[in-house]
Design a protein around this motif. Structure first.
Motif, mmCIF file in Angstrom:
data_model
loop_
_atom_site.group_PDB
_atom_site.id
_atom_site.type_symbol
_atom_site.label_atom_id
_atom_site.label_comp_id
_atom_site.label_asym_id
_atom_site.label_seq_id
_atom_site.Cartn_x
_atom_site.Cartn_y
_atom_site.Cartn_z
ATOM 1 N N GLU A 62 0.819 -1.210 0.000
ATOM 2 C CA GLU A 62 0.000 0.000 0.000
ATOM 3 C C GLU A 62 0.850 1.256 0.000
ATOM 4 O O GLU A 62 0.458 2.269 -0.569
ATOM 5 C CB GLU A 62 -0.967 0.020 1.176
ATOM 6 N N LEU B 154 -0.083 3.591 -2.907
ATOM 7 C CA LEU B 154 -0.891 4.660 -2.335
ATOM 8 C C LEU B 154 -0.183 5.199 -1.094
ATOM 9 O O LEU B 154 -0.588 4.954 0.033
ATOM 10 C CB LEU B 154 -2.284 4.141 -1.979
ATOM 11 N N GLY C 139 -8.145 18.289 -3.968
ATOM 12 C CA GLY C 139 -8.635 16.981 -4.362
ATOM 13 C C GLY C 139 -10.125 17.004 -4.624
ATOM 14 O O GLY C 139 -10.834 17.926 -4.236
ATOM 15 N N ASP D 195 -15.406 11.783 -3.619
ATOM 16 C CA ASP D 195 -16.616 11.088 -4.030
ATOM 17 C C ASP D 195 -16.782 9.859 -3.158
ATOM 18 O O ASP D 195 -15.816 9.373 -2.554
ATOM 19 C CB ASP D 195 -16.561 10.690 -5.496
ATOM 20 N N THR E 123 -13.343 8.306 -1.502
ATOM 21 C CA THR E 123 -12.052 8.517 -2.154
ATOM 22 C C THR E 123 -11.774 10.000 -2.369
ATOM 23 O O THR E 123 -12.686 10.812 -2.429
ATOM 24 C CB THR E 123 -11.998 7.827 -3.533
ATOM 25 N N ILE E 124 -10.505 10.309 -2.492
ATOM 26 C CA ILE E 124 -10.046 11.625 -2.941
ATOM 27 C C ILE E 124 -9.126 11.368 -4.122
ATOM 28 O O ILE E 124 -8.214 10.530 -4.029
ATOM 29 C CB ILE E 124 -9.270 12.387 -1.845
ATOM 30 N N VAL E 125 -9.382 12.048 -5.237
ATOM 31 C CA VAL E 125 -8.508 11.921 -6.403
ATOM 32 C C VAL E 125 -7.896 13.273 -6.718
ATOM 33 O O VAL E 125 -8.453 14.322 -6.393
ATOM 34 C CB VAL E 125 -9.253 11.382 -7.649
ATOM 35 N N TYR F 191 -6.979 12.338 -11.959
ATOM 36 C CA TYR F 191 -7.915 11.246 -11.680
ATOM 37 C C TYR F 191 -7.276 10.052 -10.970
ATOM 38 O O TYR F 191 -7.841 8.970 -10.952
ATOM 39 C CB TYR F 191 -8.608 10.741 -12.958
ATOM 40 N N LYS F 192 -6.115 10.237 -10.397
ATOM 41 C CA LYS F 192 -5.464 9.157 -9.650
ATOM 42 C C LYS F 192 -5.812 9.292 -8.170
ATOM 43 O O LYS F 192 -5.887 10.393 -7.641
ATOM 44 C CB LYS F 192 -3.941 9.206 -9.831
ATOM 45 N N PHE F 193 -6.007 8.141 -7.511
ATOM 46 C CA PHE F 193 -6.359 8.147 -6.098
ATOM 47 C C PHE F 193 -5.251 8.749 -5.249
ATOM 48 O O PHE F 193 -4.076 8.446 -5.436
ATOM 49 C CB PHE F 193 -6.624 6.724 -5.597
ATOM 50 N N CYS G 59 -6.285 9.338 -1.621
ATOM 51 C CA CYS G 59 -6.707 8.706 -0.366
ATOM 52 C C CYS G 59 -7.930 7.849 -0.619
ATOM 53 O O CYS G 59 -8.766 8.198 -1.448
ATOM 54 C CB CYS G 59 -7.086 9.740 0.686
ATOM 55 N N VAL G 60 -8.040 6.749 0.109
ATOM 56 C CA VAL G 60 -9.252 5.932 0.070
ATOM 57 C C VAL G 60 -9.614 5.530 1.493
ATOM 58 O O VAL G 60 -8.744 5.376 2.350
ATOM 59 C CB VAL G 60 -9.099 4.671 -0.803
#
Length: 88
Positions: free
Chosen positions: A2, A6, A32, A35, A64-66, A70-72, A74-75
């Protein structure tokens, strides 16, 4: 793994995101885009109403925050379905 795919966001990551959001999309001071999604699940045993959501189903919450590409960034996976801003 991870931390490879991430990594924990740093101040530099947030500053870079803010700069890219302003340059690419014209959104100043944005770090960010957030959604969320209710993911339908089978009710866990002895869970009571924790997973019951306003959509009248059992779910867990994926938030999530992108970044501007459009890349993550935080999830958060696994919040109770009952945790919703739409709950009355």
């Amino acid at each position: 793994m991870e931390h490879i795919y991430l990594p924990e966001p740093t101040e530099n990551i947030w500053k870079k995101c803010a700069e890219e959001f302003e340059n690419r999309w014209g959104f100043p001071n944005c770090i960010g885009s957030v959604d969320g999604k209710h993911v339908t699940i089978k009710r866990p045993n002895n869970s009571g109403s924790n997973y019951w959501c306003y959509l009248h189903k059992y779910s867990i919450v994926l938030m999530t925050i992108v970044g501007p590409d459009y890349k993550f960034i935080c999830v958060d996976i696994g919040g109770f379905g009952k945790n919703s801003i739409f709950e009355t």
